[in-house]
Design a protein around this motif. Structure first.
Motif, short mmCIF file in Angstrom:
data_model
loop_
_atom_site.label_atom_id
_atom_site.label_comp_id
_atom_site.label_asym_id
_atom_site.label_seq_id
_atom_site.Cartn_x
_atom_site.Cartn_y
_atom_site.Cartn_z
N GLU A 235 -72.36 30.98 41.17
CA GLU A 235 -73.55 30.84 40.34
C GLU A 235 -74.08 29.42 40.53
OE1 GLU A 235 -76.64 31.70 38.30
OE2 GLU A 235 -75.09 33.24 38.49
N LYS B 34 -71.46 34.13 48.03
CA LYS B 34 -72.50 34.91 47.36
C LYS B 34 -72.24 35.01 45.86
CE LYS B 34 -72.55 38.74 49.71
NZ LYS B 34 -72.91 40.02 50.33
N ARG B 35 -70.98 34.89 45.45
CA ARG B 35 -70.62 35.02 44.03
C ARG B 35 -70.80 33.73 43.24
NH1 ARG B 35 -65.08 38.44 44.86
NH2 ARG B 35 -66.08 40.41 45.37
N THR C 141 -68.53 36.44 51.07
CA THR C 141 -68.49 37.11 49.78
C THR C 141 -68.29 36.10 48.65
OG1 THR C 141 -67.61 39.12 50.79
CG2 THR C 141 -67.30 38.87 48.42
N ASN C 142 -67.39 35.17 48.84
CA ASN C 142 -67.14 34.16 47.82
C ASN C 142 -68.36 33.27 47.60
OD1 ASN C 142 -64.55 35.06 47.31
ND2 ASN C 142 -63.61 33.63 48.74
#
Length: 62
Positions: free
Chosen positions: A22, A19-20, A16-17
């Motif tokens: 940028e 995927k976040r 999850t981290n």
């Protein structure tokens, strides 16, 4: 036992981290590292939870 202290939970949080993040402002090498890490974590997730991957006969290619 704390449910956050399990390998599955840590795997989920790591994925999850990642995927976040940028990646637009990062150099090419860092972008490639993040994409590789995402792919590896996704593969591990599919291997450890095959019921989420669809058909049980599906193989994950690396």
């Amino acid at each position: 036992m704390d449910p956050r202290n399990t390998p599955g939970y840590r795997l989920h949080r790591s994925f999850t981290n990642l995927k976040r993040i940028e990646t637009a402002g990062l150099d090419d090498a860092d972008q490639e590292r993040i994409e590789a890490a995402r792919a590896l974590l996704q593969d591990v997730s599919l291997l450890s939870h095959p019921d989420h991957g669809g058909d049980a006969d599906t193989q994950v290619e690396s």
